[in-house]
Write a protein that holds these residues in place. Sequence first.
Motif, short mmCIF file in Angstrom:
data_model
loop_
_atom_site.label_atom_id
_atom_site.label_comp_id
_atom_site.label_asym_id
_atom_site.label_seq_id
_atom_site.Cartn_x
_atom_site.Cartn_y
_atom_site.Cartn_z
N LYS A 43 0.85 -1.08 0.08
CA LYS A 43 0.01 -0.19 0.07
C LYS A 43 0.90 1.17 -0.17
CE LYS A 43 -4.26 1.48 2.45
NZ LYS A 43 -5.01 1.36 3.38
N LYS A 44 0.71 2.11 -0.95
CA LYS A 44 1.46 3.40 -1.16
C LYS A 44 0.52 4.58 -0.30
CE LYS A 44 3.42 6.74 -4.06
NZ LYS A 44 2.74 7.81 -4.57
N PHE A 45 1.47 5.07 0.70
CA PHE A 45 0.91 6.00 1.42
C PHE A 45 1.11 7.46 0.65
CE2 PHE A 45 1.56 2.63 4.41
CZ PHE A 45 0.51 2.30 5.02
N MET A 46 0.35 8.34 0.84
CA MET A 46 0.53 9.63 0.38
C MET A 46 1.44 10.53 1.10
SD MET A 46 -3.41 10.89 -1.02
CE MET A 46 -2.59 11.98 -2.30
N THR A 47 2.32 11.18 0.53
CA THR A 47 3.18 12.07 1.26
C THR A 47 2.31 13.54 1.37
OG1 THR A 47 4.38 12.89 -0.69
CG2 THR A 47 5.11 11.06 0.40
N ALA A 48 2.90 14.60 2.08
CA ALA A 48 2.16 15.81 2.25
C ALA A 48 2.46 16.43 0.58
CB ALA A 48 2.94 16.75 3.12
N ARG A 49 3.28 16.05 -0.10
CA ARG A 49 3.49 16.76 -1.27
C ARG A 49 2.48 16.18 -2.29
NH1 ARG A 49 7.13 19.78 -3.15
NH2 ARG A 49 8.84 19.03 -1.95
N ASP A 50 2.30 14.90 -2.11
CA ASP A 50 1.13 14.04 -3.11
C ASP A 50 -0.08 14.70 -2.76
OD1 ASP A 50 3.23 12.29 -3.86
OD2 ASP A 50 2.58 10.73 -2.54
N LEU A 51 -0.50 14.91 -1.52
CA LEU A 51 -1.80 15.41 -1.14
C LEU A 51 -1.95 16.77 -1.67
CD1 LEU A 51 -4.30 15.07 0.31
CD2 LEU A 51 -3.32 15.96 2.64
N LEU A 52 -0.86 17.82 -1.58
CA LEU A 52 -1.12 18.91 -2.14
C LEU A 52 -1.24 19.06 -3.58
CD1 LEU A 52 1.43 20.86 -0.09
CD2 LEU A 52 -0.82 21.36 -0.05
N ASN A 53 -0.65 18.25 -4.22
CA ASN A 53 -0.60 18.08 -5.82
C ASN A 53 -1.93 17.28 -6.24
OD1 ASN A 53 1.70 19.45 -6.06
ND2 ASN A 53 2.93 17.36 -5.82
N SER A 54 -2.64 16.52 -5.30
CA SER A 54 -3.80 15.95 -5.73
C SER A 54 -5.09 16.81 -6.11
CB SER A 54 -4.28 15.01 -4.81
OG SER A 54 -4.61 15.53 -3.60
N LEU A 56 -7.66 16.69 -4.14
CA LEU A 56 -8.38 16.74 -2.89
C LEU A 56 -8.49 18.08 -2.36
CD1 LEU A 56 -7.56 13.43 -1.39
CD2 LEU A 56 -9.48 13.89 -2.27
N ILE A 57 -7.42 18.67 -2.32
CA ILE A 57 -7.00 19.98 -1.53
C ILE A 57 -7.82 21.03 -2.76
CG2 ILE A 57 -5.44 21.76 -0.97
CD1 ILE A 57 -5.34 19.16 0.71
#
Length: 85
Positions: A43-54, A56-57
């Motif tokens: 399972k790949k966990f999202m990093t803060a950078r992944d979250l910001l680039n998604s 979702l934000i």
Amino acid sequence: METIRINKLVEKDGEISLTNLPFKKGQHVEMVILLKTPDKPKKKFMTARDLLNSDLIGMWKDRDIKDSVAYARELREQAQRRLQR
């Protein structure tokens, strides 16, 4: 009962060859053959950078929500009412 685990690749349909087993002629053995399932990908966990680039934000940025706490409470209450039916 002694257990021996051997992983084999089936090279010919319907056949598995086992050699060099630690048993003697005349001993009774029981074999259980299990089909090995492929390993699940980690399972790949999202990093803060992944979250910001998604996406979702900011996905609700254009919604007219005056009080986000009250809005979230209302969503939870609606979900709870659906579960109680």
